[in-house]
Design an enzyme around this catalytic site. Structure first.
Site, PDB file in Angstrom:
ATOM      1  N   GLY A  63       0.827  -1.217   0.000  1.00 34.55           N
ATOM      2  CA  GLY A  63       0.000   0.000   0.000  1.00 34.55           C
ATOM      3  C   GLY A  63       0.852   1.254   0.000  1.00 34.55           C
ATOM      4  O   GLY A  63       2.056   1.223  -0.298  1.00 34.55           O
ATOM      5  N   ASP A  65       3.272   4.079   0.713  1.00 34.63           N
ATOM      6  CA  ASP A  65       4.487   4.176   1.513  1.00 34.63           C
ATOM      7  C   ASP A  65       4.252   5.222   2.597  1.00 34.63           C
ATOM      8  O   ASP A  65       4.153   6.425   2.305  1.00 34.63           O
ATOM      9  CB  ASP A  65       5.678   4.562   0.620  1.00 34.63           C
ATOM     10  CG  ASP A  65       6.994   4.504   1.389  1.00 34.63           C
ATOM     11  OD1 ASP A  65       7.021   4.978   2.550  1.00 34.63           O
ATOM     12  OD2 ASP A  65       7.979   4.000   0.835  1.00 34.63           O
ATOM     13  N   LEU A  66       4.142   4.740   3.823  1.00 35.53           N
ATOM     14  CA  LEU A  66       3.790   5.649   4.919  1.00 35.53           C
ATOM     15  C   LEU A  66       4.940   6.594   5.242  1.00 35.53           C
ATOM     16  O   LEU A  66       4.714   7.688   5.767  1.00 35.53           O
ATOM     17  CB  LEU A  66       3.355   4.833   6.134  1.00 35.53           C
ATOM     18  CG  LEU A  66       2.088   3.979   5.886  1.00 35.53           C
ATOM     19  CD1 LEU A  66       1.784   3.108   7.097  1.00 35.53           C
ATOM     20  CD2 LEU A  66       0.888   4.858   5.531  1.00 35.53           C
ATOM     21  N   HIS A  90      -6.030   7.472  -8.498  1.00 34.72           N
ATOM     22  CA  HIS A  90      -7.208   7.284  -9.353  1.00 34.72           C
ATOM     23  C   HIS A  90      -6.863   7.025 -10.811  1.00 34.72           C
ATOM     24  O   HIS A  90      -7.503   6.166 -11.450  1.00 34.72           O
ATOM     25  CB  HIS A  90      -8.170   8.460  -9.186  1.00 34.72           C
ATOM     26  CG  HIS A  90      -8.759   8.527  -7.809  1.00 34.72           C
ATOM     27  ND1 HIS A  90      -9.616   9.521  -7.395  1.00 34.72           N
ATOM     28  CD2 HIS A  90      -8.606   7.707  -6.729  1.00 34.72           C
ATOM     29  CE1 HIS A  90      -9.961   9.311  -6.140  1.00 34.72           C
ATOM     30  NE2 HIS A  90      -9.361   8.222  -5.711  1.00 34.72           N
ATOM     31  N   ASP A 145      -9.509   2.964   0.062  1.00 33.55           N
ATOM     32  CA  ASP A 145      -9.396   3.851  -1.103  1.00 33.55           C
ATOM     33  C   ASP A 145      -8.869   3.082  -2.301  1.00 33.55           C
ATOM     34  O   ASP A 145      -8.786   1.851  -2.275  1.00 33.55           O
ATOM     35  CB  ASP A 145      -8.569   5.104  -0.774  1.00 33.55           C
ATOM     36  CG  ASP A 145      -7.109   4.821  -0.471  1.00 33.55           C
ATOM     37  OD1 ASP A 145      -6.608   3.742  -0.838  1.00 33.55           O
ATOM     38  OD2 ASP A 145      -6.444   5.692   0.133  1.00 33.55           O
TER      39      ASP A 145
HETATM   40  C1  LHQ Z   1       6.575  -0.226   4.686  1.00 23.87           C
HETATM   41  C2  LHQ Z   1       5.199  -0.328   4.424  1.00 23.87           C
HETATM   42  C3  LHQ Z   1       4.487   0.834   4.062  1.00 23.87           C
HETATM   43  C4  LHQ Z   1       6.468   2.017   4.235  1.00 23.87           C
HETATM   44  C5  LHQ Z   1       5.935  -2.258   4.964  1.00 23.87           C
HETATM   45  N1  LHQ Z   1       5.148   1.989   3.974  1.00 23.87           N
HETATM   46  N2  LHQ Z   1       7.194   0.962   4.586  1.00 23.87           N
HETATM   47  C6  LHQ Z   1      -3.005   5.906   2.299  1.00 23.87           C
HETATM   48  C7  LHQ Z   1      -2.661   7.238   2.602  1.00 23.87           C
HETATM   49  C8  LHQ Z   1      -2.856   8.274   1.717  1.00 23.87           C
HETATM   50  C9  LHQ Z   1      -3.442   8.292   0.585  1.00 23.87           C
HETATM   51  C10 LHQ Z   1      -3.511   7.215  -0.281  1.00 23.87           C
HETATM   52  O1  LHQ Z   1      -3.930   6.019   0.169  1.00 23.87           O
HETATM   53  C11 LHQ Z   1      -3.494   5.362   1.215  1.00 23.87           C
HETATM   54  C12 LHQ Z   1      -3.691   3.984   1.016  1.00 23.87           C
HETATM   55  C13 LHQ Z   1      -3.016   2.948   1.868  1.00 23.87           C
HETATM   56  O2  LHQ Z   1      -2.429   2.092   1.287  1.00 23.87           O
HETATM   57  S1  LHQ Z   1      -3.191   2.971   3.547  1.00 23.87           S
HETATM   58  C14 LHQ Z   1      -2.412   1.500   4.059  1.00 23.87           C
HETATM   59  C15 LHQ Z   1      -0.921   1.614   4.047  1.00 23.87           C
HETATM   60  N3  LHQ Z   1      -0.340   0.339   4.335  1.00 23.87           N
HETATM   61  C16 LHQ Z   1      -0.293  -0.158   5.567  1.00 23.87           C
HETATM   62  O3  LHQ Z   1      -0.752   0.401   6.527  1.00 23.87           O
HETATM   63  C17 LHQ Z   1       0.434  -1.475   5.718  1.00 23.87           C
HETATM   64  C18 LHQ Z   1       1.690  -1.286   6.532  1.00 23.87           C
HETATM   65  N4  LHQ Z   1       2.447  -2.509   6.557  1.00 23.87           N
HETATM   66  C19 LHQ Z   1       2.154  -3.559   7.297  1.00 23.87           C
HETATM   67  O4  LHQ Z   1       1.181  -3.595   8.026  1.00 23.87           O
HETATM   68  C20 LHQ Z   1       3.085  -4.725   7.230  1.00 23.87           C
HETATM   69  O5  LHQ Z   1       4.313  -4.281   6.749  1.00 23.87           O
HETATM   70  C21 LHQ Z   1       2.569  -5.871   6.316  1.00 23.87           C
HETATM   71  C22 LHQ Z   1       1.328  -6.530   6.959  1.00 23.87           C
HETATM   72  C23 LHQ Z   1       2.193  -5.351   4.931  1.00 23.87           C
HETATM   73  C24 LHQ Z   1       3.672  -6.927   6.145  1.00 23.87           C
HETATM   74  O6  LHQ Z   1       4.171  -7.292   7.405  1.00 23.87           O
HETATM   75  P1  LHQ Z   1       5.547  -8.103   7.524  1.00 23.87           P
HETATM   76  O7  LHQ Z   1       5.544  -9.219   6.569  1.00 23.87           O
HETATM   77  O8  LHQ Z   1       5.735  -8.398   8.956  1.00 23.87           O
HETATM   78  O9  LHQ Z   1       6.686  -7.102   6.989  1.00 23.87           O
HETATM   79  P2  LHQ Z   1       7.310  -5.817   7.750  1.00 23.87           P
HETATM   80  O10 LHQ Z   1       6.249  -5.091   8.476  1.00 23.87           O
HETATM   81  O11 LHQ Z   1       8.504  -6.259   8.510  1.00 23.87           O
HETATM   82  O12 LHQ Z   1       7.748  -4.907   6.500  1.00 23.87           O
HETATM   83  C25 LHQ Z   1       8.997  -5.109   5.824  1.00 23.87           C
HETATM   84  C26 LHQ Z   1       9.598  -3.748   5.571  1.00 23.87           C
HETATM   85  O13 LHQ Z   1       8.696  -3.006   4.720  1.00 23.87           O
HETATM   86  C27 LHQ Z   1       9.724  -2.942   6.854  1.00 23.87           C
HETATM   87  O14 LHQ Z   1      10.855  -2.120   6.736  1.00 23.87           O
HETATM   88  P3  LHQ Z   1      12.182  -2.486   7.577  1.00 23.87           P
HETATM   89  O15 LHQ Z   1      13.118  -1.358   7.281  1.00 23.87           O
HETATM   90  O16 LHQ Z   1      11.790  -2.577   9.020  1.00 23.87           O
HETATM   91  O17 LHQ Z   1      12.645  -3.794   7.017  1.00 23.87           O
HETATM   92  C28 LHQ Z   1       8.488  -2.057   6.833  1.00 23.87           C
HETATM   93  O18 LHQ Z   1       8.640  -0.863   7.552  1.00 23.87           O
HETATM   94  C29 LHQ Z   1       8.355  -1.775   5.364  1.00 23.87           C
HETATM   95  N5  LHQ Z   1       6.976  -1.442   5.013  1.00 23.87           N
HETATM   96  N6  LHQ Z   1       4.822  -1.615   4.623  1.00 23.87           N
HETATM   97  N7  LHQ Z   1       3.153   0.791   3.767  1.00 23.87           N
END
Ligand code: LHQ
Length: 263
Positions: A63, A65-66, A90, A145
């Site tokens: 999704g 990139d936060l 979009h 979204d």
């Molecule tokens: C990330 C991300 C990420 C940055 C993993 N960003 N780094 C929103 C706002 C504005 C307008 C437009 O629309 C949106 C739409 C959206 O998409 S809102 C939803 C955004 N996505 C999320 O909230 C998901 C966040 N990620 C997670 O919950 C987990 O990472 C998942 C469940 C996807 C995977 O978990 P794991 O397999 O345990 O992997 P991890 O969490 O260890 O992630 C691996 C790396 O990727 C890690 O970085 P690091 O430096 O620690 O290795 C994360 O920080 C990075 N990462 N998702 N969205």
């Protein structure tokens, strides 16, 4: 196309578009979304007849990139997420739903938030057996979204969609298959070849009929029966004038398999 945030390859009439930020599970940035949009156009310009969307590494797409939007939260704390959606998300969602060829999401790992939305915008979803799918939006206080509030209930029904959005727990590939969120689950060692076969079969199909069918079904979502009947008449007029239709009718009558050319 900026750098290789998105890789674009063709094999025969199949274009494969690979989101390429594996270190962050292919999280979406503005430049990546622009590159993805460009890749959709490129597949059309190349005359491809099927597009596969997948991710590099162990994730499909996490999704937005936060980290990229974090700076927007400094200052008065009122980021303009509307502008981000309208300008970058979009066009991609519309681009997928209006692409002149079928689109397959090859879900090679976790799909979250707008990453899942992109997969749901595709015509088909094939997931690797260990994939996890999560809506993720409400976990960070947002609404679904990138089209998810439209695609998700159409695939799984309103009750399941509500559960997936409000509870936001990750769903396994097997559960996703059971509720209709995806079309197939494939073992890891067979994933690549199954996606190739699936995409090649689509690329050898009646491309115009596929695209007109998608459009008709999308329009039916909000149409009355009378309106839909008008729309289907127009779409069938167009499909009926394709070489693929004429040739397929001849092939049927001559008891041989049709050879579709996508026109
Ligand atoms: C990330 C991300 C990420 C940055 C993993 N960003 N780094 C929103 C706002 C504005 C307008 C437009 O629309 C949106 C739409 C959206 O998409 S809102 C939803 C955004 N996505 C999320 O909230 C998901 C966040 N990620 C997670 O919950 C987990 O990472 C998942 C469940 C996807 C995977 O978990 P794991 O397999 O345990 O992997 P991890 O969490 O260890 O992630 C691996 C790396 O990727 C890690 O970085 P690091 O430096 O620690 O290795 C994360 O920080 C990075 N990462 N998702 N969205």
């Amino acid at each position: 196309m900026p750098h290789d945030l998105v890789r674009y390859e063709t094999h025969g009439a199949v274009a494969t578009v690979t989101l390429n930020r594996p270190d962050v599970l292919n999280a979406l940035t503005r430049p990546l979304l622009t590159a993805l949009h460009d890749a959709l156009h490129r597949a059309e310009a190349d005359g491809c007849r099927c597009l596969v969307l997948t991710g590099e590494g162990r994730g499909f797409c996490a999704g937005q990139d936060l980290a990229e939007i974090r700076a927007d939260y400094d200052g008065d704390g009122s980021p303009d997420l509307e502008a981000l959606l309208r300008e970058f998300y979009h066009p991609v969602v519309r681009g997928i739903r209006r692409l002149g060829m079928p689109v397959v999401a090859a879900i090679n790992g976790v799909a979250a938030g707008a990453g899942l939305s992109l997969a749901l915008a595709c015509d088909f979803r094939i997931a690797i057996e260990n994939a996890r799918l999560t809506t993720a939006f409400t976990r960070i206080g947002l609404v679904p979204d990138a089209g998810m509030a439209w695609t998700l209930p159409r695939l799984v029904g309103v009750a399941q969609a509500n559960r997936l959005v409000m509870r936001s727990q990750p769903v396994s590939a097997d559960e996703a298959l059971a509720i209709g969120l995806i079309d197939e689950v494939v073992a890891g060692d067979q994933f690549g070849s199954r996606v190739d076969t699936f995409a090649s079969e689509l690329a050898a199909g009646p491309t115009r009929a596929f695209v007109l069918s998608r459009k008709l079904q999308d329009e039916a979502a909000t149409a009355t029966l009378d309106t839909l009947l008008d729309l289907e008449a127009g779409a069938q007029l167009e499909a009926g004038r394709t070489a693929d239709h004429r040739n397929a009718v001849s092939a049927f009558l001559e008891k041989r398999p049709p050879a579709f050319e996508g026109r």
